[in-house]
Design an enzyme around this catalytic site. Structure first.
Site, short mmCIF file in Angstrom:
data_model
loop_
_atom_site.label_atom_id
_atom_site.label_comp_id
_atom_site.label_asym_id
_atom_site.label_seq_id
_atom_site.Cartn_x
_atom_site.Cartn_y
_atom_site.Cartn_z
N GLU A 71 0.74 -1.53 0.28
CA GLU A 71 0.05 0.02 0.16
C GLU A 71 0.96 1.48 -0.01
OE1 GLU A 71 -3.71 -1.87 2.75
OE2 GLU A 71 -1.74 -0.73 3.64
N THR B 118 -6.17 -0.12 2.56
CA THR B 118 -7.09 -1.20 1.82
C THR B 118 -7.95 -1.52 3.14
OG1 THR B 118 -5.61 -2.71 2.74
CG2 THR B 118 -5.77 -1.93 0.17
N LYS C 105 -13.88 -1.88 6.93
CA LYS C 105 -13.65 -2.94 8.01
C LYS C 105 -12.32 -2.72 7.73
CE LYS C 105 -13.58 -7.22 9.81
NZ LYS C 105 -12.86 -7.44 8.80
N ASP C 106 -11.17 -2.15 9.10
CA ASP C 106 -10.03 -2.26 8.61
C ASP C 106 -9.19 -2.34 9.92
OD1 ASP C 106 -9.31 -0.12 10.25
OD2 ASP C 106 -8.33 0.75 9.38
N MET C 107 -7.43 -2.77 9.76
CA MET C 107 -7.76 -3.23 10.76
C MET C 107 -6.40 -2.47 11.74
SD MET C 107 -6.53 -7.01 9.66
CE MET C 107 -5.20 -7.47 10.58
N GLU C 108 -6.36 -0.91 11.44
CA GLU C 108 -5.81 0.11 12.43
C GLU C 108 -6.42 1.27 12.19
OE1 GLU C 108 -4.37 -1.48 9.06
OE2 GLU C 108 -3.26 -2.81 10.02
N ASP D 177 -12.13 -6.06 -0.75
CA ASP D 177 -12.83 -7.03 -0.86
C ASP D 177 -14.40 -6.86 0.16
OD1 ASP D 177 -11.37 -7.12 2.10
OD2 ASP D 177 -12.60 -8.15 2.59
#
Lengths: 265, 265
Positions: A36, A114, A197-200, A223
């Site tokens: 990214e 992303t 929805k992300d992770m960070e 996705d």
């Protein structure tokens, strides 16, 4: 960031008002994965800093450069030194954001990356969202007030002109440390009214709020969480192509920011 | 910490060997909640540092003092400035551990706190465990190698003499940001072979490993996860009384450490 009912003294308000009247001059870009980050690094011809301000031994990578009137610092948390994979997730993102704010004292943070999207909320592959709110979906603490702390809902700074000018989509972002989505996560994501929805994101928001640096969240959909394909497979398939859309959006955002104050975004 | 297959150059090994031969002189104690921290603060007559080395605005609290030949720095992440509850969980623990390592350069970290215990694995209310391993149970990333990164399993430093002398129990610790346990968490906790479950340990271990400071994990059981009572209720009921057992164990651990090298623990 606009946390729930936080106080602020007069001197601080005056300082904030003064800062808001000056054009933004220093931007910190926080990106979790190399795939990214590199398109943005290349687009702005940023160079890796061999004398990183970070402690010896941490894998965090710092790129820097100037673009128009802006100082750009881009950080990504690097590859896990034991396992060799990108240091994704909330802990690495928190640490690198904290250390980078201390080192660079930015006027504004852009957390770009992303994300998974929900088609039921209008998300499609390659869409780029500017998050209006961020929150966590995997920090369940069923004790009064601790429950709100766990969710950690925060409003991103208001950027009506940026949204209008660049025709970006907007929606709420929900963050968790898993790539998949358990039924408990899903219930929390629904409660968070999230489109992406992300992770960070919420971790970057937490640190930004702690150190009083405004932040925006630019998230490109790799996705469809509520679609047919397994998340991991779809994520890996689309990662490279969607980073092109992300890169383009970040470029547009930075071009828009150049010469403007926070209140003009 | 002994992460999976990590390399180390000769100079670093020599340095580590030299450090290991010297008595431990500086200990950093990381505790997540005020109720857990204050008995330790009082026991060692630590004083709050009004000139905290942490950035303006963060709620992190620093207590310090000396005990026998040891410099003690105790940090807890303080109350959330918007909500007023203890800043529990992995992100706050990571940040305060990172900042405290930078500020105090400790020889050893003690992460002390309360935990849930599994009676099926031999845990009872008030038991104090020294964790042999730590791992996460809420970071599911189903992509090869990323899955291992998510679990983040790490071995605590070996302390056979400490265990033997103090008659502490030992077992594996699993960490997640929720106080409750979802079925997905339960499956991961089982895979981690955990006897105790907390909300900070693996995060402190991650940062300790990143900055190469050895860490031990002292966890006192406030609630039985696989028991009859709801976790939140049992946790709140036992928090005050179990912190007395925790305080006693931390005192014994520090007394044992005094005058010893890392290799003698």
């Amino acid at each position: 960031m606009a946390p729930h009912g936080e106080g602020s003294d007069a001197a601080e308000e005056a300082m904030v008002a003064q800062v808001e009247k000056h054009p933004i001059s220093s931007i910190l870009i926080v990106i979790a994965m190399q795939t990214e980050a590199l398109p943005v690094v290349n687009k702005f011809q940023l160079t890796e800093n061999p004398h990183s301000p970070f402690p010896k031994g941490v894998p965090w990578v710092h790129y820097h450069g100037t673009y128009k009137d802006l100082t750009l610092n881009l950080v990504w948390p690097g590859k896990d030194s034991a396992l060799g994979v990108d240091s994704v997730g909330t802990i690495s993102a928190s640490l690198v954001t904290y250390a980078a704010i201390q080192a660079f004292q930015p006027d504004l943070i852009i957390n770009a990356g992303t994300a998974g999207g929900f088609k039921a909320k209008g998300a499609g592959i390659g869409d780029v969202f500017l998050a209006s709110h961020v929150a966590f979906h995997d920090r369940r603490i069923p004790i009064p007030v601790f429950d709100l702390y766990g969710v950690g809902s925060r409003q991103a700074i208001s950027t009506p002109n940026l949204l209008k000018e660049l025709h970006l989509k907007t929606g709420k972002l929900s963050t968790g440390d898993s790539l998949d989505m358990s039924p408990h996560d899903e219930a929390s994501i629904t409660a968070n009214d999230a489109t992406v929805k992300d992770m960070e994101g919420a971790a970057v928001a937490y640190v930004s709020d702690l150190l009083k640096v405004p932040a925006i969240f630019v998230k490109a959909v790799t996705d469809i969480v509520d679609g047919e394909k397994p998340t991991a497979e779809e994520f890996l398939q689309n990662l490279a192509s969607v980073t092109a859309a992300l890169d383009q959006a970040v470029t547009q955002v930075i071009n828009f920011i150049s010469g403007k104050c926070l209140t003009e975004l």
